[in-house]
Design a protein around this motif. Sequence first.
Motif, PDB file in Angstrom:
ATOM      1  N   PRO A 117       0.848  -1.197   0.000  1.00  0.00           N
ATOM      2  CA  PRO A 117       0.000   0.000   0.000  1.00  0.00           C
ATOM      3  C   PRO A 117       0.885   1.249   0.000  1.00  0.00           C
ATOM      4  N   THR A 118       0.392   2.323  -0.552  1.00  0.00           N
ATOM      5  CA  THR A 118       1.249   3.508  -0.684  1.00  0.00           C
ATOM      6  C   THR A 118       1.059   4.498   0.460  1.00  0.00           C
ATOM      7  N   ALA A 127       4.559   8.443  -5.170  1.00  0.00           N
ATOM      8  CA  ALA A 127       4.698   7.043  -4.731  1.00  0.00           C
ATOM      9  C   ALA A 127       5.602   6.261  -5.673  1.00  0.00           C
ATOM     10  N   ILE A 128       5.542   6.603  -6.962  1.00  0.00           N
ATOM     11  CA  ILE A 128       6.363   5.880  -7.939  1.00  0.00           C
ATOM     12  C   ILE A 128       7.844   6.129  -7.646  1.00  0.00           C
ATOM     13  N   VAL A 137       4.121   0.114  -7.475  1.00  0.00           N
ATOM     14  CA  VAL A 137       3.655   0.034  -6.097  1.00  0.00           C
ATOM     15  C   VAL A 137       2.618  -1.058  -5.813  1.00  0.00           C
ATOM     16  N   ASN A 138       1.435  -0.993  -6.375  1.00  0.00           N
ATOM     17  CA  ASN A 138       0.478  -2.106  -6.241  1.00  0.00           C
ATOM     18  C   ASN A 138      -0.583  -1.977  -7.338  1.00  0.00           C
ATOM     19  N   PHE A 268      -8.889   0.823  -0.594  1.00  0.00           N
ATOM     20  CA  PHE A 268      -9.428   2.149  -0.281  1.00  0.00           C
ATOM     21  C   PHE A 268      -8.334   3.228  -0.345  1.00  0.00           C
ATOM     22  N   TYR A 269      -7.238   2.930  -1.061  1.00  0.00           N
ATOM     23  CA  TYR A 269      -6.118   3.876  -1.181  1.00  0.00           C
ATOM     24  C   TYR A 269      -5.601   4.302   0.184  1.00  0.00           C
ATOM     25  N   ASP A 270      -5.477   5.623   0.379  1.00  0.00           N
ATOM     26  CA  ASP A 270      -4.903   6.121   1.628  1.00  0.00           C
ATOM     27  C   ASP A 270      -5.913   6.115   2.775  1.00  0.00           C
ATOM     28  N   GLU A 271      -7.053   5.468   2.554  1.00  0.00           N
ATOM     29  CA  GLU A 271      -8.016   5.248   3.637  1.00  0.00           C
ATOM     30  C   GLU A 271      -8.136   3.766   3.961  1.00  0.00           C
TER      31      GLU A 271
END
Length: 338
Positions: A117-118, A127-128, A137-138, A268-271
């Motif tokens: 996860p980022t 993130a890259i 990343v994912n 949920f990405y950064d959540e």
Amino acid sequence: MKKTAVTVAMLAIATLGVTGVNAADPAPKDLQRVVNEAHARYKNLQDGKNADYIPILTKTPSELFGVVIATRDGRLYTAGDVDYKFSIQSVSKPFTAALVMTQQGPKVLDEKIGVEPTGLPFNSRLAIELYKDQRSVNPLVNAGAIAAVSLVQATSEQDRWNKVLGNISDFAGTPLTVLEDVYESEYTTSFGNRAIANLLYNYERLYSDPEEAMRVYTRQCSIGVSAKDLAIMGATLANLGVNPLTNKRVMNADDVPELLAVMATAGFYDESGEWMYTAGLPAKTGVGGGIVAVVPGRFAIAAFSPRLNEAGNSVRALNAIRDIAGELGVGVFGPNPK
Ligand code: GLN
């Protein structure tokens, strides 16, 4: 078969009653009740706003709201706008990752895309650069999803697209089509994603021509689905890769736990941390307003409503699914009553 898949399969077999209904699952009337109640509870919630960086998404009627449970044997429990076709957007990402796993084995995700996860937004370029050894990343953030499209084994761009669309249609158990107006609107404004594709190509982490990957990825995100379609796609994962409507095997049973793991950590990405803490289910969201969550080996919960929070996740849909998971006590780490 790996241990997890065997355990889930054994559990499922052990709990199958004479009716063919999984005895461990809640009664049909309870499934319908929690769907109705979650829909009623959030149908007037006005928080969030439609995605606007893809211009046409501002035009989707914001009040649309549908909630669906689909069981692993294909029974549906629905409330609200469950037939409206919206763009699948990022909910498509795990399913193309599944296609890559089917074609090349699960290790390829880890080795050529990454599974971390980022902690950063879905469209992060930073993130890259941060993850030097796993530059995309994912497969559930844009970079990894564009890389996954480029990894699909295909003889031409048309063949790549046919494989991507055919695979997602197989998960839904029905032929799906592209919402062409969404495609045009996104493709002509995709400067950020184009930067991502070029950056990945520069780092040798994209495996086809960058613009070809961009076109196929953007078409993939523009596929029209209903909340019912998403629920059946999730039910196919709950059913260890076999579509409950068509009985077609769409992915290897052994790969399902790995895919669900990535959905749990990055869906949920950064959540994603907050989501797992409060709902406890692997899930995937999209900026079209759709979300699908999977109760492994049992059923899927999907919801759709266009207004999004800051992370790009549908506010009504996430609340409805979280409540249902809590009420049914089906979080993967144990019951998570609210
Ligand atoms: N097509 C969208 C994009 O690439 C998907 C993003 C999303 O649903 N979070 O920006």
